[in-house]
Design a protein around this motif. Structure first.
Motif, short mmCIF file in Angstrom:
data_model
loop_
_atom_site.label_atom_id
_atom_site.label_comp_id
_atom_site.label_asym_id
_atom_site.label_seq_id
_atom_site.Cartn_x
_atom_site.Cartn_y
_atom_site.Cartn_z
N LYS A 59 -130.25 12.32 0.97
CA LYS A 59 -130.58 13.52 1.75
C LYS A 59 -130.98 13.14 3.17
CE LYS A 59 -133.58 17.57 1.75
NZ LYS A 59 -134.71 18.27 1.08
N GLY A 60 -130.41 13.84 4.15
CA GLY A 60 -130.74 13.62 5.55
C GLY A 60 -129.89 12.58 6.23
N LYS A 61 -129.06 11.85 5.48
CA LYS A 61 -128.23 10.81 6.09
C LYS A 61 -126.91 11.40 6.58
CE LYS A 61 -125.94 6.39 5.22
NZ LYS A 61 -125.79 5.24 4.32
N ILE A 62 -126.50 11.00 7.76
CA ILE A 62 -125.18 11.34 8.27
C ILE A 62 -124.25 10.19 7.90
CG2 ILE A 62 -123.78 11.81 10.31
CD1 ILE A 62 -126.26 13.00 11.62
N ALA A 63 -123.33 10.44 6.99
CA ALA A 63 -122.51 9.38 6.42
C ALA A 63 -121.16 9.27 7.11
CB ALA A 63 -122.31 9.63 4.93
N ASN A 64 -120.57 8.08 7.03
CA ASN A 64 -119.19 7.86 7.45
C ASN A 64 -118.30 8.03 6.23
OD1 ASN A 64 -119.88 7.21 10.13
ND2 ASN A 64 -120.35 5.11 9.54
N ILE A 65 -117.43 9.03 6.28
CA ILE A 65 -116.63 9.40 5.11
C ILE A 65 -115.15 9.32 5.44
CG2 ILE A 65 -116.05 11.30 3.53
CD1 ILE A 65 -118.91 12.26 3.76
N CYS A 66 -114.37 8.79 4.50
CA CYS A 66 -112.91 8.70 4.65
C CYS A 66 -112.24 9.53 3.56
CB CYS A 66 -112.47 7.25 4.56
SG CYS A 66 -110.68 7.05 4.69
N ASP A 67 -111.38 10.44 3.97
CA ASP A 67 -110.62 11.27 3.03
C ASP A 67 -109.20 10.70 2.94
OD1 ASP A 67 -109.81 13.27 1.33
OD2 ASP A 67 -109.57 14.77 2.91
N MET A 68 -108.93 10.00 1.84
CA MET A 68 -107.63 9.36 1.65
C MET A 68 -106.60 10.38 1.13
SD MET A 68 -108.06 6.18 2.45
CE MET A 68 -109.23 4.81 2.50
N GLY A 69 -105.44 10.42 1.79
CA GLY A 69 -104.42 11.40 1.40
C GLY A 69 -104.97 12.80 1.61
N THR A 70 -105.41 13.08 2.82
CA THR A 70 -106.17 14.29 3.12
C THR A 70 -105.36 15.57 2.97
OG1 THR A 70 -107.66 15.27 4.75
CG2 THR A 70 -105.68 14.18 5.60
N SER A 71 -104.03 15.48 2.92
CA SER A 71 -103.16 16.67 2.85
C SER A 71 -103.44 17.57 4.05
CB SER A 71 -103.34 17.41 1.53
OG SER A 71 -103.00 16.57 0.44
N CYS A 72 -103.91 18.79 3.80
CA CYS A 72 -104.20 19.70 4.93
C CYS A 72 -105.67 19.74 5.26
CB CYS A 72 -103.66 21.09 4.63
SG CYS A 72 -101.85 21.16 4.59
N GLY A 73 -106.44 18.73 4.78
CA GLY A 73 -107.80 18.54 5.23
C GLY A 73 -108.89 19.22 4.43
N PHE A 74 -108.59 19.64 3.19
CA PHE A 74 -109.57 20.39 2.38
C PHE A 74 -110.90 19.64 2.25
CE2 PHE A 74 -111.34 21.32 -1.90
CZ PHE A 74 -111.66 22.66 -1.71
N MET A 75 -110.88 18.42 1.71
CA MET A 75 -112.12 17.68 1.48
C MET A 75 -112.74 17.21 2.79
SD MET A 75 -112.80 17.71 -1.76
CE MET A 75 -113.93 16.36 -2.09
N ALA A 76 -111.92 16.85 3.76
CA ALA A 76 -112.43 16.40 5.05
C ALA A 76 -113.21 17.51 5.74
CB ALA A 76 -111.28 15.93 5.94
N ILE A 77 -112.70 18.73 5.66
CA ILE A 77 -113.38 19.87 6.29
C ILE A 77 -114.71 20.15 5.60
CG2 ILE A 77 -113.24 22.38 6.57
CD1 ILE A 77 -110.22 21.95 7.19
N ILE A 78 -114.72 20.08 4.26
CA ILE A 78 -115.97 20.30 3.53
C ILE A 78 -117.03 19.29 3.96
CG2 ILE A 78 -117.05 20.20 1.25
CD1 ILE A 78 -114.42 21.24 0.08
N ALA A 79 -116.64 18.01 4.02
CA ALA A 79 -117.59 16.96 4.39
C ALA A 79 -118.06 17.11 5.83
CB ALA A 79 -116.95 15.59 4.17
N ALA A 80 -117.16 17.47 6.73
CA ALA A 80 -117.53 17.63 8.13
C ALA A 80 -118.46 18.83 8.33
CB ALA A 80 -116.29 17.79 8.99
N LYS A 81 -118.23 19.91 7.59
CA LYS A 81 -119.11 21.08 7.67
C LYS A 81 -120.52 20.75 7.18
CE LYS A 81 -117.51 25.20 6.64
NZ LYS A 81 -116.84 26.30 5.90
N MET A 82 -120.63 19.71 6.32
CA MET A 82 -121.94 19.28 5.84
C MET A 82 -122.64 18.37 6.86
SD MET A 82 -120.90 18.50 1.86
CE MET A 82 -122.57 18.01 1.35
N GLY A 83 -121.96 18.08 7.99
CA GLY A 83 -122.58 17.32 9.06
C GLY A 83 -122.23 15.85 9.10
N HIS A 84 -121.26 15.40 8.30
CA HIS A 84 -120.93 13.99 8.24
C HIS A 84 -119.81 13.62 9.22
CE1 HIS A 84 -123.57 13.64 4.86
NE2 HIS A 84 -122.90 14.56 4.18
N ASN A 85 -119.70 12.32 9.52
CA ASN A 85 -118.61 11.80 10.34
C ASN A 85 -117.41 11.55 9.42
OD1 ASN A 85 -120.33 11.69 12.64
ND2 ASN A 85 -121.15 9.74 11.92
#
Length: 376
Positions: A59-85
């Motif tokens: 909790k409170g950490k801004i994480a570096n996240i990689c979305d492999m095979g992102t397609s149209c960005g579904f998981m990447a967008i969710i993670a970015a909306k949560m404040g992560h890189n």
């Protein structure tokens, strides 16, 4: 597809046809417009994946996240909306174009790149979390790819795999004969993906290509578990992502085979020592003062049956005080009191939706591990 009979665990499987990857890229380029519509519709209901990502990052950490095979960005967008890189990779150029448009639509800064997730030039120890949603089944060299992903995770970092036995029916007659599988197969044309198939793409194309995609031929998630353990991951957890798995008969009785599933696993932290048994008498494990103090506070917080009951209910999802009171059979006042103690021990966190406050377990893998050992 024929594999080495001396490799029954399918550890060395890889695609034999070099054209397969190129054909897959073309298919997903053609499918991108309709798949983007699927993505935009799916982004209206992201609570499950928000909870999963949140459970793997302190909790409170801004994480570096990689979305492999992102397609149209579904998981990447969710993670970015949560404040992560977030960075997202995909080999389909048209898919990545939609990713960038979607990021702009949601006012998010996400680094999307056209790249082969099986051959990335990334420094070791880069990411806190790797997300692999519906991509492992499509890899041509899955084992070597997972080994590379393990190295680019930071020690203590996690991988989140959401996948399924999508095209196992190409290889497994037992699985193919099940009525539920037949319904699943037809749903490509009649269900969600069929309804968003804007360019009338023939789904049989990818079903045929899947015959040369190695992970499509193995029963999962059993294969994933053996591979992840062999590579060196620990804290591995598997959840069926459906209520009614398919059952088939074996010499050992009926076995449930999920159509879809979610796996989380961790690259062990630096300095962590495996448990070593010496003739069953003694063991050696790394012990640090700060860990001992934190774990003591955890057990102190769990030294009450009501708090244990509340925490176990929160492992199933987010609940408000009233719902917790009803499901756990504890008064509202007592639930509120115990929630404060669990929050002080950092076992529970909360989020506000409108005027309503919802509570959730803060570190699901760690808490499940505690309950597992307490049952031994």
């Amino acid at each position: 597809m024929v594999y080495d009979p001396d490799d029954p665990g399918s550890y060395n499987i890889c695609t034999k046809n070099p054209e397969t990857k190129l054909k897959c890229i073309q298919y997903w380029d053609d499918r991108s417009r309709g798949y983007n519509l699927t993505t935009l519709l799916s982004l209206h209901d992201t609570e499950k994946f928000e909870h999963l990502i949140g459970s793997l990052i302190p909790k409170g950490k801004i994480a570096n996240i990689c979305d492999m095979g992102t397609s149209c960005g579904f998981m990447a967008i969710i993670a970015a909306k949560m404040g992560h890189n977030v960075v997202g990779y995909d080999l389909s150029e048209k898919m990545v174009d939609y990713c960038r448009k979607n990021a702009t639509k949601y006012h998010l800064e996400i680094n999307f790149e056209v790249a082969d997730v099986e051959d990335l030039d990334i420094l070791p120890n880069t990411f806190d979390l790797i997300i692999a949603r519906n991509i492992l089944w499509a890899l041509t060299e899955p084992l070597s790819t997972l080994k590379k992903w393990f190295k680019i995770l930071k020690p203590g970092g996690h991988i989140l795999i959401a996948d399924g036995n999508w095209y196992l029916s190409n290889f497994d007659l037992d699985y193919a004969e099940k009525q539920h599988l037949s319904e699943l197969k037809n749903s490509e044309n009649r269900g969600f993906h069929g309804q968003t198939n804007m360019d009338h793409i023939n789904f049989d194309i990818i079903r045929e290509l899947a015959k040369d995609l190695p992970v499509s031929s193995v029963r999962r998630p059993g294969w994933d578990l053996s591979i992840l353990l062999g590579i060196g991951f620990d804290n591995i957890y598997v959840n069926r992502d459906e209520k009614s798995p398919y059952e088939y008969s074996t010499d050992f009785g009926n076995i449930a085979l999920p159509g879809s599933f979610i796996i989380t696993a961790r690259r062990p932290p630096e300095g962590a020592q495996p448990l070593i048994y010496n003739d069953g008498v003694s063991s050696e494990v790394e012990v640090r003062d700060e860990d001992a103090e934190r774990e003591a506070s955890l057990f102190k917080a769990l030294a009450d049956p009501n708090r244990v009951k509340i925490l176990k209910h929160l492992l199933c999802g987010r609940l408000n005080v009233k719902s917790l009171s009803e499901s756990a059979g504890i008064s509202v006042a007592l639930v509120s009191h115990n929630l404060k103690l669990l929050q002080n021990a950092k076992l529970v966190t909360s989020t506000k939706v409108g005027k309503e406050v919802f509570y959730m377990a803060s570190d699901i893998p760690k808490i499940r591990e505690l309950f597992y050992y307490s049952d031994l």
